[in-house]
Design a protein around this motif. Structure first.
Motif, PDB file in Angstrom:
ATOM      1  N   CYS A 215       1.229   6.246  12.792  1.00  0.00           N
ATOM      2  CA  CYS A 215       0.190   5.608  13.688  1.00  0.00           C
ATOM      3  C   CYS A 215       0.815   3.832  14.058  1.00  0.00           C
ATOM      4  O   CYS A 215       0.936   3.754  15.391  1.00  0.00           O
ATOM      5  N   TRP A 216       1.010   3.508  12.985  1.00  0.00           N
ATOM      6  CA  TRP A 216       1.526   1.955  13.234  1.00  0.00           C
ATOM      7  C   TRP A 216       2.723   1.891  13.607  1.00  0.00           C
ATOM      8  O   TRP A 216       3.078   0.895  14.251  1.00  0.00           O
TER       9      TRP A 216
ATOM     10  N   GLY B  23       7.740   1.633   9.218  1.00  0.00           N
ATOM     11  CA  GLY B  23       8.659   2.347   9.247  1.00  0.00           C
ATOM     12  C   GLY B  23       9.205   2.654   7.702  1.00  0.00           C
ATOM     13  O   GLY B  23       9.270   4.065   7.489  1.00  0.00           O
ATOM     14  N   LEU B  24       9.110   1.735   6.794  1.00  0.00           N
ATOM     15  CA  LEU B  24       9.273   2.051   5.498  1.00  0.00           C
ATOM     16  C   LEU B  24       8.291   3.081   4.894  1.00  0.00           C
ATOM     17  O   LEU B  24       8.300   3.866   3.988  1.00  0.00           O
ATOM     18  N   GLY B  25       6.938   2.595   5.422  1.00  0.00           N
ATOM     19  CA  GLY B  25       5.683   3.265   4.772  1.00  0.00           C
ATOM     20  C   GLY B  25       5.848   4.745   5.176  1.00  0.00           C
ATOM     21  O   GLY B  25       5.466   5.544   4.307  1.00  0.00           O
TER      22      GLY B  25
ATOM     23  N   MET C  21       0.789  -1.447  -0.046  1.00  0.00           N
ATOM     24  CA  MET C  21      -0.022  -0.045   0.103  1.00  0.00           C
ATOM     25  C   MET C  21       0.835   1.221  -0.141  1.00  0.00           C
ATOM     26  O   MET C  21       0.409   2.211  -0.701  1.00  0.00           O
ATOM     27  N   TYR C  22       2.043   1.135   0.786  1.00  0.00           N
ATOM     28  CA  TYR C  22       2.907   2.408   0.739  1.00  0.00           C
ATOM     29  C   TYR C  22       3.693   2.611  -0.477  1.00  0.00           C
ATOM     30  O   TYR C  22       4.225   3.601  -0.770  1.00  0.00           O
ATOM     31  N   ALA C  23       4.001   1.746  -1.129  1.00  0.00           N
ATOM     32  CA  ALA C  23       4.802   1.710  -2.411  1.00  0.00           C
ATOM     33  C   ALA C  23       3.847   2.118  -3.763  1.00  0.00           C
ATOM     34  O   ALA C  23       4.427   2.594  -4.637  1.00  0.00           O
TER      35      ALA C  23
ATOM     36  N   CYS D  60      -1.407   8.286   3.877  1.00  0.00           N
ATOM     37  CA  CYS D  60      -0.481   7.228   4.075  1.00  0.00           C
ATOM     38  C   CYS D  60       0.664   7.522   5.091  1.00  0.00           C
ATOM     39  O   CYS D  60       1.260   6.671   5.833  1.00  0.00           O
ATOM     40  N   PHE D  61       1.327   8.646   5.093  1.00  0.00           N
ATOM     41  CA  PHE D  61       2.263   9.236   5.969  1.00  0.00           C
ATOM     42  C   PHE D  61       1.534   9.162   7.510  1.00  0.00           C
ATOM     43  O   PHE D  61       2.183   8.503   8.352  1.00  0.00           O
TER      44      PHE D  61
END
Length: 106
Positions: free
Chosen positions: A36-37, A54-56, A2-4, A30-31
């Motif tokens: 949050c996670w 963290g990568l997201g 989802m982040y990529a 997304c940020f």
């Protein structure tokens, strides 16, 4: 994943120097989701949740940086595009008299 997914649009943004194809709210959320996670994973000391989020968070931050970098140039491009295609009295010919059909440029 989802982040990529918005990263593919970043290539288009960088080549065109325009953020009109990159939705701002998607980048912000997304940020925020990554933050949050990531904070949850750091509180619970869970590396399996911390690493992907963290990568997201980093990907989301990169999207926001690209958006901030090219936002002003996008507004200028849109203003130029609208200025050329907009029908105004200055660039439209109009009939002065419906009887003789003469045109006058205003």
């Amino acid at each position: 994943m989802m982040y990529a997914s918005p990263l593919s649009i970043m290539k288009t943004v960088i080549t065109t120097k325009s953020v009109e194809y990159m939705p701002f709210l998607l980048s912000v959320f997304c940020f925020a989701n990554g933050i949050c996670w990531l904070s949850f994973a750091l509180i619970r000391f869970d590396p399996f949740v911390a690493i992907p989020n963290g990568l997201g968070t980093l990907f989301g931050l990169a999207q926001l940086i690209v958006y901030a970098t090219f936002y002003k140039s996008t507004q200028e491009m849109i203003a130029r595009r609208e200025g050329k295609s907009e029908l105004t009295p200055e660039n439209v010919a109009r009939l002065t008299s419906p009887i003789n059909g003469q045109l006058e440029l205003v």
